[in-house]
Every structure is written in structure tokens, then in C-alpha cells.
Design an enzyme around this catalytic site. Structure first.
Site, PDB file in Angstrom:
ATOM      1  CE  LYS A  79     -65.512  25.502  56.693  1.00 38.20           C
ATOM      2  NZ  LYS A  79     -65.121  26.916  56.938  1.00 38.20           N
ATOM      3  CB  SER A 154     -64.963  26.973  60.858  1.00 41.59           C
ATOM      4  OG  SER A 154     -65.034  27.605  59.587  1.00 41.59           O
ATOM      5  CB  SER A 178     -62.958  29.841  58.788  1.00 39.90           C
ATOM      6  OG  SER A 178     -63.674  30.069  59.975  1.00 39.90           O
TER       7      SER A 178
END
Lengths: 481, 94
Positions: A79, A154, A178
Site C-alpha cells: 500500500k 482504504s 481499511s
């Protein structure tokens, strides 16, 4: 079967015994990325050259009979709020568009020591603020199961990359759901470790008392392997916990005979989609059939979790994001004096959701409101944590839906921030209480994946993985797009 | 405690954010979010200690030993404006 479809544990075993070249695996995944990226947009940046170089190094060392790491040659997506030295870390924000990380996050050092192949950085909601990956400066990621739908957020880029075969393993971060919610929406496994289990050093801070990095994978065993590699006390993160790291894979075959699973009644109330409820209850029935005992429990302060979270997380964020001032790094907009430069930089550099949360956090921390909002939320946080302590007196873990619905459509919740926030209803409490949580696929509704969330006692990720492994084995709930 | 335009402007000043088109939206959105958050008021939290952090950590100390840090040039490479090894900013005082 193509190489990119296989599991990390199988691939790494074959690479380490010389049966498979890491380079061939990387070629397979890169080819898959080239096919899928135009449709999915899971990545912000790719490091093809670095990936091939690392694969060649692993192959050469295996050929020479040298020892290689536990995940040698396995392609991993990271990420883009986790720093990899020498590469860009954008947080999907204009304000960090050209930021080059001067050091490795601790989890990256650990991945490098395990000899993984780092593929690139995945898309996210800007600064991890969002539940759909639509708040990215670089444009949204699409759900591989239905490209008109969001992948969740996210960590939507990491979840979508796994579901589309564009990575074998991935790292996400979880502040209010997330990792788990995008895992649920994309039909993959995602684990949010106990607060303190994994070092946050090199993770760009959003809400420091809630943030955790965690593993994402296409199966439970791979998730356990990756968790083992990234866990452990780190002197560079004073909030990391000095606790032993178990061999998370060792317990997977132990079965679940006699384990007590609690169903918190507040998580099956109004607002839960009927089909999601059915899939989750089918998984619970199945666990009962495998020897688990099912008990009903209550977490009476659940209805206050979203309100508490959306005071605490933006408050911490407004403080953490004060560092983006156009002076030390990142984007700068000119201004006639220092004050104007700050305001212009932050006004132009942050996207709307980030600005909204900075405004909300600044407001609730400001003079006259601190006690009514922030201090009040910290007290309710205590009550929420006590609910879990109480529940764990009568059960070993909790089973809930990960999200009240399956993946929603792109644009569906963009106009109304509060509606978007409410979609985190089943995940935020876990962060507020610092507990471990996992989302594991438990079937589908109209072709879209449904996730089962398991919540455990602090530092008891092993029980979560054990139970998730039984769900996975019995349901074969993993659906490939 | 309804949020007004004046409140939004004051908070934007505190947060060093120049707002443009979003200002109007923020007034209604912040009001809606704060209305929702206000449900915490119905809870009696008298005598409940606040939790700012879940781990039972007190002060975490280490030995005060000199160690190398990231080289200055590497850190300065990310600076938007630099002059002779210093961060360069617009005029701050008259």
C-alpha cells in the site's frame, strides 16, 4: 494453472527447492498486471526493474545452494502509505506526489530479509481516509468482481491487486477497517493485527492510536505466513509491543473443537443486508458443525462506535497532517508570505475528504469543544473496550459480518460523507479497542463476495487464523474473478 | 452547536487551509456529522476514565546513545526549495 494464480506457500516452497525460477513467476505476474491494470488500476507505481533484479538474485542464490528467506521470490504489493527506500510514497495525495522515501519501513526491512519481490505500490484513499478508494488523487480502483463497483477502502488497491491476480501477497493498513472491508469486498483475506503487534515505523501516520499494518492474501495460510514475517517488537516504534511472535501457521490444522464463538447481537441488527446476514449465519452454522460452541453476546455500546471513531480519528489526523506545510518535503504552492504559503499549499495539496477530516478534527480539538467532543469520545472508547473485555469472558472470539453490504457502486456514496462513514459500522470498534480482526470470504451475494469478520482477544491472532482456516476449507468461499 | 460560515473560516485559519468551493459544502456536512456525533451526549460517562491508547504502556525509555541518522543531503532532496543546505521559505517577518 498460471503461476500468478498459485498461493505464496506453494510458490515459495517451489522456488526455494529450485523447482521454479522466481524470475518466471515475476514475468507471469507482470504479464497479468499488464492485462488487468487498464481495467482495475490497483497500482500507483510499479517497480518492474527492481522486481526482476530481486528475482534474479533469489534464483542465483538458490542455484548456489545458499539459504534464502521464508517468502523467497514471492511477489508482494505494498500500500502506498508504507515507505520503501528510494521509491515514491504518495499516500494517493497531490501533496506527496513526488515524495521519495529516504528509508524503509520496518515491515519492508522484514520483507526484504524474507527475500520477497516487491512489485510496487498500491492505490488507496488519500492518506487512508475513506472506504472506497475513490478519494485517490490518481483516480479510483475498480473491483475485479464488477468493475462498476468499488473495491472498498482504504486498502482497495491491495485487495483488488490480489483478487485480479496482480500480486500474490499484499500489505494494507487498517485504522477503522481499511484492510478488512476491502478484503471483504474483493473476496480475499485481510487481517488487522492487535495494536502493537506490527511496527508502524515507516507507515505514514493517519491516526496513531488506531493505525496498524497488516497482511492481505488470497488464502488464510498465506495470510498467516505474511503476518509472521512482518510481526515483532521494534525499538523504532515505541508503541510496538514486546511480545513473542508465534508461528501463526502452526495452529491452522488444530481444528476448532470446543472453541466458543460469540455472536454480538448488535452486529446483526437493523441495516444489515439480508443476503449478507444469510451468508454469515451459514458460516456460523458450519463452524458449529465443526465443533465450535456458539453463544450470543452483547456489545451494548456498539451504536456509539462510529461517532466515537469519527471524533478520535480526525482529531489525531488533524495533528498528524500538520507536518505537510510545503517546507520540508512534498508539494508547495507559492504565497506572498509564510502564512499564505502554508494555506495555499495545504488548500491545493489535500483532497476534499482529507480537508473535511482536518476541519472536523481541528474543530473538535479547538478551545471550548475539547471536553464535549474529544474527551467525551475517549471516555466512550473505554466503554467500548470494556464491552469486548466482558464478551471475552464468555467466548474466545466473535463472529460478525465485515460490512453491512457487499461492494457498492462507484459514486454511490461520494456525495454524502456521513453515509460513507456509516459503512464502517462493524469494523471501527476493533481499532478503538486495539483488537485483532480478520475478514475471510464466506460466499457471495449476486456474484459479489461477502466477508465474515472474526474478532479476537489481544494478541490472539492464532485463534482467528484457526477459525478462518476452517471457514475457508469448508466453504471454498474464495471466488476468482 | 450549529457550525456557521464564521466557524468554518476560523477552523480553516487554525488548520492553515485555504478553502474555496468546498466552504459551503463543509458548513452543511460538518453540521450533519456533528449532529450525528452528538448522540454521545446521551451516555453518562461520569467516573469513566478516558482511553487515549489501548496498550498499558507508560514512558518508553532507551539508552541515550549516538547513532547515525539519515544523511542530510538525502533528506534535503525532498525539499521544495533549498538554499545552501537550508530549507528556503517565503518571508516570515516584516
Amino acid at each position: 494453472m498460471e503461476l500468478w494464480e498459485l498461493s505464496a506457500y506453494e510458490l515459495s516452497a517451489r522456488i526455494r527447492n529450485g523447482e521454479l525460477r522466481a524470475k518466471d513467476l515475476v514475468f507471469s505476474v507482470l504479464q497479468r498486471i499488464r492485462e488487468m491494470e487498464p481495467l482495475i488500476h490497483a497500482y500507483i507505481s510499479l517497480d518492474e526493474e527492481g522486481a526482476l533484479r530481486k528475482a534474479e538474485e533469489v534464483d542465483a542464490r538458490v542455484a548456489r545452494g545458499e539459504k534464502v528467506g521464508a517468502l523467497a521470490g514471492v511477489p508482494v504489493a505494498v500500500k502506498d502509505n508504507i515507505c520503501i527506500k528510494g521509491g515514491r510514497t504518495t499516500c494517493a495525495s497531490k501533496i506527496l506526489e513526488n515524495f521519495v522515501s529516504p528509508y524503509d519501513a520496518t515491515v519492508i526491512e522484514k520483507l526484504k530479509a524474507a527475500d520477497v519481490v516487491l512489485l510496487g505500490k498500491t492505490n488507496l484513499d488519500e492518506f487512508a481516509m475513506g472506504s472506497s478508494t475513490e478519494n485517490s488523487y490518481f483516480g479510483p480502483t475498480r473491483n475485479p468482481h464488477d468493475q462498476e463497483r468499488v473495491p472498498g477502502g482504504s486498502s482497495g488497491g491491495s485487495a483488488a491487486a490480489l483478487a485480479a491476480g496482480e500480486a500474490v501477497l499484499a500489505l494494507g493498513s487498517d485504522t477503522g477497517g481499511s484492510i478488512r472491508q476491502p478484503a471483504s469486498f474483493c473476496g480475499v483475506v485481510g487481517l488487522k493485527p492487535t495494536y502493537g503487534r506490527v511496527s508502524r515505523y515507516g507507515l505514514v501516520a493517519f491516526a496513531s492510536s488506531l493505525d496498524q499494518i497488516g497482511p492481505m492474501a488470497r488464502n488464510v495460510r498465506d495470510t498467516a505466513l505474511l503476518l509472521k514475517v512482518i510481526s515483532g517488537y521494534d525499538p523504532k516504534d515505541s508503541t510496538s509491543a514486546p511480545v513473542d511472535v508465534p508461528d501463526f501457521t502452526g495452529v491452522l490444522d488444530e481444528g476448532i473443537e470446543g472453541i466458543r464463538i460469540g455472536l454480538p447481537r448488535e452486529y446483526f441488527a437493523e441495516g444489515l443486508d439480508d443476503e449478507v446476514r444469510e451468508r454469515v449465519m451459514e458460516a456460523v452454522d458450519l463452524l458449529e458443525g465443526e465443533g465450535a460452541e456458539i453463544v450470543e453476546v452483547s456489545l451494548p455500546h456498539t451504536k456509539y462506535a462510529i461517532a466515537t471513531y469519527y471524533i478520535i480519528a480526525p482529531a489525531e489526523a488533524s495533528s498528524n497532517l500538520a507536518r505537510y506545510d510545503g517546507v520540508k518535503y512534498g508539494f508547495r504552492a507559492e504565497g506572498e508570505d509564510l502564512y499564505q504559503m502554508y494555506c495555499n499549499t495545504r488548500g491545493q495539496g489535500f483532497g476534499e475528504e482529507v480537508k473535511r477530516r482536518i476541519m472536523l478534527g481541528t474543530y473538535t480539538l479547538s478551545a471550548g469543544y475539547y471536553e464535549a467532543y474529544y474527551l467525551k469520545a475517549l471516555k466512550v472508547r473505554t466503554l467500548i473496550k470494556q464491552d469486548f473485555d466482558e464478551a471475552f469472558k464468555t467466548c474466545d472470539l466473535l463472529a460478525t459480518p465485515t460490512s453491512p453490504t457487499v461492494a457498492f457502486r462507484l459514486g454511490e456514496k461520494v456525495a454524502d460523507p456521513l453515509t460513507m462513514y456509516l459503512s464502517d459500522v462493524y469494523t471501527v470498534s476493533v481499532n478503538l479497542a486495539g483488537l485483532p480482526g480478520i475478514s475471510v470470504p464466506c460466499g457471495s451475494s449476486d456474484g459479489l463476495p461477502v466477508g465474515l469478520q472474526l474478532i479476537g482477544r489481544p494478541f490472539d491472532e492464532e485463534t482467528l487464523l484457526r477459525v478462518a482456516y476452517v471457514v475457508e476449507g469448508s466453504l471454498k468461499g474464495r471466488s476468482e474473478p | 452547536m450549529a457550525v456557521t460560515l464564521e466557524d468554518v473560516e476560523k477552523v480553516a485559519y487554525l488548520a492553515r487551509l485555504k478553502l474555496s468551493g468546498e466552504k459551503g459544502r463543509f458548513i452543511s456536512q460538518l453540521n450533519r456529522i456533528l449532529d450525528y456525533i452528538a448522540q454521545l451526549e446521551e451516555l453518562d460517562t461520569g467516573g469513566v476514565p478516558p482511553t487515549s491508547h489501548v496498550l498499558p504502556l507508560k514512558n518508553v525509555f532507551r539508552e541515550d546513545e549516538a547513532r547515525p541518522s539519515v544523511p542530510r543531503e538525502e533528506l534535503m532532496a525532498n525539499a521544495p526549495a533549498e538554499h545552501m543546505g537550508y530549507f528556503k521559505v517565503p518571508r516570515a517577518i516584516e
